[in-house]
Design a protein around this motif. Structure first.
Motif, short mmCIF file in Angstrom:
data_model
loop_
_atom_site.label_atom_id
_atom_site.label_comp_id
_atom_site.label_asym_id
_atom_site.label_seq_id
_atom_site.Cartn_x
_atom_site.Cartn_y
_atom_site.Cartn_z
N ARG A 32 49.64 63.56 44.70
CA ARG A 32 51.04 63.87 44.36
C ARG A 32 51.89 62.62 44.35
O ARG A 32 52.79 62.49 43.54
CB ARG A 32 51.60 64.90 45.34
N THR A 33 51.59 61.67 45.26
CA THR A 33 52.37 60.44 45.27
C THR A 33 52.08 59.58 44.04
O THR A 33 52.72 58.57 43.82
CB THR A 33 52.09 59.58 46.52
N ARG A 34 51.05 59.96 43.28
CA ARG A 34 50.74 59.19 42.07
C ARG A 34 51.29 59.86 40.83
O ARG A 34 51.02 59.43 39.72
CB ARG A 34 49.23 59.02 41.93
N GLY A 35 52.03 60.95 41.03
CA GLY A 35 52.72 61.57 39.91
C GLY A 35 51.89 62.60 39.15
O GLY A 35 52.28 63.01 38.06
N PHE A 36 50.76 63.05 39.72
CA PHE A 36 50.00 64.08 39.03
C PHE A 36 50.66 65.44 39.23
O PHE A 36 51.26 65.70 40.27
CB PHE A 36 48.56 64.11 39.55
N LEU A 57 56.66 58.25 40.19
CA LEU A 57 55.67 58.15 41.26
C LEU A 57 54.33 57.65 40.70
O LEU A 57 53.84 58.15 39.70
CB LEU A 57 55.47 59.51 41.93
N GLY A 58 53.76 56.68 41.37
CA GLY A 58 52.49 56.12 40.91
C GLY A 58 52.69 55.01 39.91
O GLY A 58 51.86 54.12 39.79
N ARG A 101 34.63 62.55 43.65
CA ARG A 101 34.84 61.86 42.36
C ARG A 101 34.54 60.38 42.52
O ARG A 101 34.80 59.80 43.56
CB ARG A 101 36.28 62.07 41.88
N ALA A 148 42.16 57.52 36.36
CA ALA A 148 43.08 58.66 36.15
C ALA A 148 44.54 58.21 36.23
O ALA A 148 45.38 58.63 35.43
CB ALA A 148 42.79 59.74 37.18
N VAL A 149 44.85 57.33 37.19
CA VAL A 149 46.23 56.84 37.34
C VAL A 149 46.65 56.04 36.11
O VAL A 149 47.74 56.20 35.57
CB VAL A 149 46.35 55.95 38.60
N ARG A 198 58.06 62.67 38.92
CA ARG A 198 56.62 62.45 38.79
C ARG A 198 56.30 61.27 37.90
O ARG A 198 55.30 60.59 38.07
CB ARG A 198 55.95 63.72 38.24
N ARG A 229 41.47 68.89 39.61
CA ARG A 229 40.62 67.71 39.81
C ARG A 229 40.34 67.42 41.28
O ARG A 229 39.25 66.96 41.61
CB ARG A 229 41.30 66.47 39.24
N ILE A 278 47.93 62.70 48.41
CA ILE A 278 48.16 61.38 47.84
C ILE A 278 48.19 61.43 46.32
O ILE A 278 48.93 60.69 45.67
CB ILE A 278 47.11 60.39 48.39
N MET A 317 44.70 50.52 43.60
CA MET A 317 45.29 51.67 42.90
C MET A 317 46.82 51.65 43.02
O MET A 317 47.53 52.00 42.08
CB MET A 317 44.75 52.98 43.48
N LEU A 320 42.23 51.41 47.49
CA LEU A 320 43.53 52.08 47.52
C LEU A 320 44.67 51.09 47.24
O LEU A 320 45.67 51.45 46.60
CB LEU A 320 43.73 52.78 48.87
N LEU A 335 52.05 54.21 46.73
CA LEU A 335 51.76 54.35 48.15
C LEU A 335 50.44 53.67 48.50
O LEU A 335 49.46 53.83 47.78
CB LEU A 335 51.68 55.84 48.52
N LEU A 364 47.14 58.31 33.17
CA LEU A 364 48.34 59.13 33.27
C LEU A 364 49.59 58.32 32.91
O LEU A 364 50.41 58.75 32.11
CB LEU A 364 48.48 59.70 34.69
N HIS A 365 49.73 57.15 33.55
CA HIS A 365 51.01 56.45 33.43
C HIS A 365 51.04 55.40 32.31
O HIS A 365 52.06 55.20 31.68
CB HIS A 365 51.34 55.76 34.76
N PRO A 383 28.35 64.83 46.16
CA PRO A 383 27.61 63.57 46.09
C PRO A 383 27.16 63.08 47.47
O PRO A 383 26.16 62.39 47.57
CB PRO A 383 28.61 62.60 45.47
#
Lengths: 291, 335
Positions: free
Chosen positions: B238-242, A84-85, A103, A111-112, A81, B250, B236, A163, A160, A90, A115-116, B330
Motif C-alpha cells: 500500500r505504501t507503494r501506491g498499489f 506513494l511509491g 514472488r 511491479a513498482v 496512491r 498479487r 507495504i 525499491m 528494499l 518507505l 506501476l509508476h 517456493p
C-alpha cells in the motif's frame, strides 16, 4: 530552503486513546531528519499517517500534512496512491517480513517500476537489475530470479532500499531500517542509505530510537515523546546543547565511545511520569474539562 | 518438494496398502456375517454350504486365505465378486469413473463457490453483511452432505421437480460409450446433449457433496486472507501506491491460498467418503453405491477391492495436495 514535507499540529487518536498530540515537523528538500523517540512515542504513527496506513479505529482529529505543497490528508485516494511509491517511499523496518515470500525479487521490484514509471516488463526488469547493482548486490540478474527466502536479511534490506529509491522519490521515510539487523550489517545499511540519498537526491525522514544513528547521518532532528515534539533543531545544536530535560536524559542514556560504560544513566522514571502527566493534562484541556 | 521426497512418499505406498488390506481382510472375517449365508437358497443342506465355503476358499485358515489373496492381488487379480459373480477388477473399473467424475465436479463447484464467498466476505469485512455471510456459511458447514442430498432431493426433485433424482444418464438416450468416463467422453466427442443430461443427473448429488466443502473452503480462505492482509508485505504494498484489488490479487491471495490448499486438500478425502451415502441416495452408479451393496451382501472380495481402491485414491490425493502446496510455495519447493 523549501520544505518537502510539512506536518502541522497533527493529532491522532485510536479509539479513546490519543497517540499524537499536535506533532509539527518539517523536512527540507534533500535533508536527513531524524525522528527520535522511545517505543510508544508515536514515531511510527507519523509515518503511518503519511502513508494512509493508520489502524482501522484511528482518526486524525486535527492537523495538516502537506507534501510538496499539497495537502496529503485531503487529497482523493487515487491522487495519494499516485504519490506513494513514486514521490514518497518507505524503507521498512523488518526485511524478513517485508517482501512477499511467494514472488520473485525481480517481479516485486518490476511491479513498482511498471506501476509508476509505466515501464514495459522487460524494461522494468533491466532497471531493477541496475538498481540492485546500485545497492552493491553482486550478480543482480541472478538475484532477480530468486525468492526472498533465498536471501539473507542484509540482502533483503538492500533490495528494499533499492525499491524505495526506484522511482527517484523526493522523500524517503526510513522506519527503523537497521533495528532488525546485525550490528555489522547496520553500519553498511546506513552507509548505503546515505549513498542512495545523495545519488537520487531524496530527503529522508529517519525514524529511530538510536541517537547514535541520528548523530551519524541526520542533519536535523525531532524528539518525540507521548505524541508530542519535545525538541527540534539541527542535530549538531541539539546534541551539544539540548533544551529539554528529556533530550538530556536520552543523551545520558546513550553509549558513546568517548565515555566509560558506567557513565550511562537511565532516563529518570520521575521525568517520564511528569511528561505523561503533562500529556494527560493536555488531553483533558483538549476535551474541554478542567485539569 | 524434491524428487527424493517424492520417491520416499511413493515408496511408502505399498506398505500402506498392505496394512489397509490386512486390516480389512481380518475385520471382515472377524465380524459376524457370512457371504455364503447371504447367497444360499433357504433349505440348502449343510453339505452344500460346506462345498460353497470350500469353493470360495473360506474354509482355509485366516492366514493362508490372506496369503492367497495377497498373491492374487500382487498379479492384479482381485478375485470374483460373490454376489455379482464378476471379476472385482472389472466391476470397480466400470464404476470408479462415475465416482471420479462426480467428485471432480463437486470439488470444482466447491472451489468456485468457496473462493467467491471468501473474496466477498473479505471485501465486506467489518460490516453487518459480513456477519450474515459468516452465519450462513456456518449453517452450510454444519449440515452434512447426506442431509444436503435429502434436502436437495426434496427441493428440486419432488417439490420443484426440475432435475432428475436418480441414475447417471437417461436410459432413453441410447449411447454406446467406449470408456466409463461418460462425461469426459461425451464432451470430447462433442455429444453435448448427452453431456448435458449427464450433468443434469450429477448436479444434485455433486451439489450435496460440494456445499459443506465449499463452506469449509470459504471459512479457511477468508481467515487466511485476513491474516495475509495484515502481513507486512501486504501493508507495504500500500505504501507503494498499489490499489486494494491489485494487492489482494498479487500479495494476499497467493499467500492465503497455500494454507487453504494444505488444509482443505486433505478434506477432499472426506468428500470422497461422502460419495458412499450420496450416491446411494441418488442411485448414482459409482463405487460408493456399490460399496453399500457389497457390505450388505458380505461380498468379501468386492469389499476388499473397493476399500483398496478408496485407499489408493486417498493416498494419491494426499500426495497431489502436497505437490500442489509445494508448487504454490517456493519455500517448500527448495526444501
Amino acid at each position: 530552503m523549501t520544505a518537502i514535507l510539512e506536518i502541522d499540529n497533527l493529532h491522532v487518536a485510536i479509539g479513546a486513546a490519543t497517540v499524537l498530540r499536535g506533532v509539527s515537523l518539517r523536512v527540507e528538500a534533500g535533508e536527513v531528519r531524524g525522528l527520535v523517540g522511545e517505543s510508544g512515542a508515536g514515531k511510527s504513527m507519523v509515518g503511518r499517517t503519511i502513508f494512509g496506513l493508520l489502524p482501522a479505529k484511528a482518526r486524525i482529529t486535527a492537523g495538516r500534512v502537506s507534501f510538496e505543497g499539497r495537502d496529503l490528508l485531503a487529497m482523493p485516494d487515487k491522487a495519494r496512491r499516485d504519490l506513494l511509491g513514486r514521490r514518497i517511499a518507505l524503507i521498512p523496518q523488518d526485511p524478513m517480513t517485508s517482501l512477499n515470500p511467494v514472488r520473485r525479487i525481480g517481479t516485486q521490484m518490476a511491479a513498482v517500476l511498471q506501476l509508476h514509471l509505466k515501464l514495459s516488463k522487460s524494461a522494468a526488469h533491466d532497471r531493477a537489475a541496475e538498481l540492485l547493482a546500485e545497492v552493491a548486490i553482486r550478480d543482480p540478474v541472478r538475484v532477480l530470479n530468486l525468492y526472498p527466502h533465498e536471501l539473507s536479511g542484509g540482502m533483503r534490506q538492500r533490495v528494499l532500499i533499492a525499491m524505495a529509491f526506484a522511482c527517484d522519490p523526493s522523500l524517503v521515510i526510513a522506519d527503523e531500517p537497521t533495528t532488525a539487523l546485525d550490528v555489522t550489517v547496520q553500519r553498511q545499511v546506513l552507509q548505503l542509505v546515505e549513498r542512495m540519498r545523495q545519488r537520487h537526491g531524496a530527503a529522508i525522514l529517519f525514524v529511530t530510537h538510536d541517537l547514535g544513528v541520528v548523530a551519524k547521518i541526520c542533519r536535523s532532528m525531532t524528539v518525540l515523546h507521548a505524541g508530542r515534539v519535545l525538541e527540534d533543531g539541527l542535530t549538531a545544536d541539539v546534541l551539544v546543547k539540548p533544551h529539554h530535560a528529556y533530550t538530556r536524559a536520552l543523551l545520558a542514556a546513550t553509549p558513546r565511545a568517548d565515555r566509560p560504560a558506567d557513565a550511562l544513566k537511565p532516563v529518570p522514571p520521575a521525568l517520564i511520569e511528569s511528561l505523561w502527566a503533562e500529556a494527560r493534562r493536555l488531553d483533558q484541556l483538549a476535551a474541554g474539562r478542567p485539569a | 518438494m524434491r524428487w527424493s521426497a517424492i520417491l520416499k512418499r511413493l515408496a511408502l505406498i505399498p506398505p500402506t496398502l498392505l496394512g489397509v488390506g490386512a486390516i480389512v481382510f481380518v475385520l471382515l472375517r472377524v465380524v459376524p456375517g457370512d457371504p455364503i449365508a447371504m447367497m444360499i437358497p433357504p433349505g440348502a443342506s449343510p453339505a452344500d454350504i460346506t462345498r460353497l465355503r470350500a469353493l470360495y476358499g473360506l474354509d482355509q485358515p485366516l492366514l493362508s486365505q490372506f496369503i492367497t489373496w495377497l498373491g492374487q492381488v500382487a498379479v492384479g487379480d482381485f478375485g470374483r465378486s460373490i454376489s455379482l459373480r464378476q471379476q472385482v477388477f472389472e466391476l470397480v473399473g466400470a464404476r470408479l469413473p462415475a465416482t471420479l467424475e462426480l467428485a471432480a465436479l463437486s470439488v470444482s463447484m466447491a472451489l468456485l463457490m468457496g473462493v467467491a464467498v471468501a473474496l466477498v466476505g473479505s471485501l465486506l469485512r467489518g460490516t453487518r453483511a459480513e456477519w450474515l455471510l459468516d452465519t450462513a456459511n456456518g449453517v452450510f458447514l454444519a449440515i452434512p452432505d447426506f442431509l444436503w442430498a435429502l434436502i436437495l432431493l426434496l427441493g428440486f426433485g419432488v417439490l420443484l421437480p426440475l432435475l432428475p433424482i436418480s441414475g447417471r444418464l437417461d436410459p432413453q438416450l441410447a449411447v454406446a460409450f467406449r470408456t466409463h468416463f461418460y462425461l469426459i467422453e461425451s464432451l470430447l466427442t462433442l455429444r453435448l446433449d448427452v453431456a448435458a443430461d449427464l450433468l443434469r443427473h450429477m448436479l444434485l448429488p455433486s451439489l450435496a457433496l460440494a456445499l459443506p466443502f465449499a463452506a469449509l473452503v470459504a471459512r479457511l480462505l477468508k481467515a487466511q486472507l485476513a491474516e495475509a492482509e495484515d502481513q507486512d508485505y501486504a501493508q507495504i504494498a500500500r505504501t507503494r501506491g498499489f490499489s486494494r484489488t491489485t494487492i489482494l490479487q498479487r500479495e494476499v491471495f497467493p499467500n492465503a491460498l497455500i494454507p487453504t490448499v494444505a488444509l482443505s486438500g486433505v478434506q477432499v478425502t472426506l468428500l470422497l467418503g461422502g460419495t458412499v451415502l450420496v450416491e446411494r441416495i441418488f442411485s448414482y452408479e459409482g463405487i460408493g453405491n456399490m460399496a453399500i451393496d457389497a457390505v450388505i451382501n458380505r461380498d468379501f472380495p468386492l469389499i476388499q477391492g473397493l476399500i483398496l481402491t478408496f485407499a489408493v485414491l486417498f493416498i494419491a490425493l494426499n500426495l497431489a495436495v502436497d505437490l500442489l502446496v509445494a508448487l504454490l510455495d517456493p519455500r517448500l519447493r527448495h526444501g
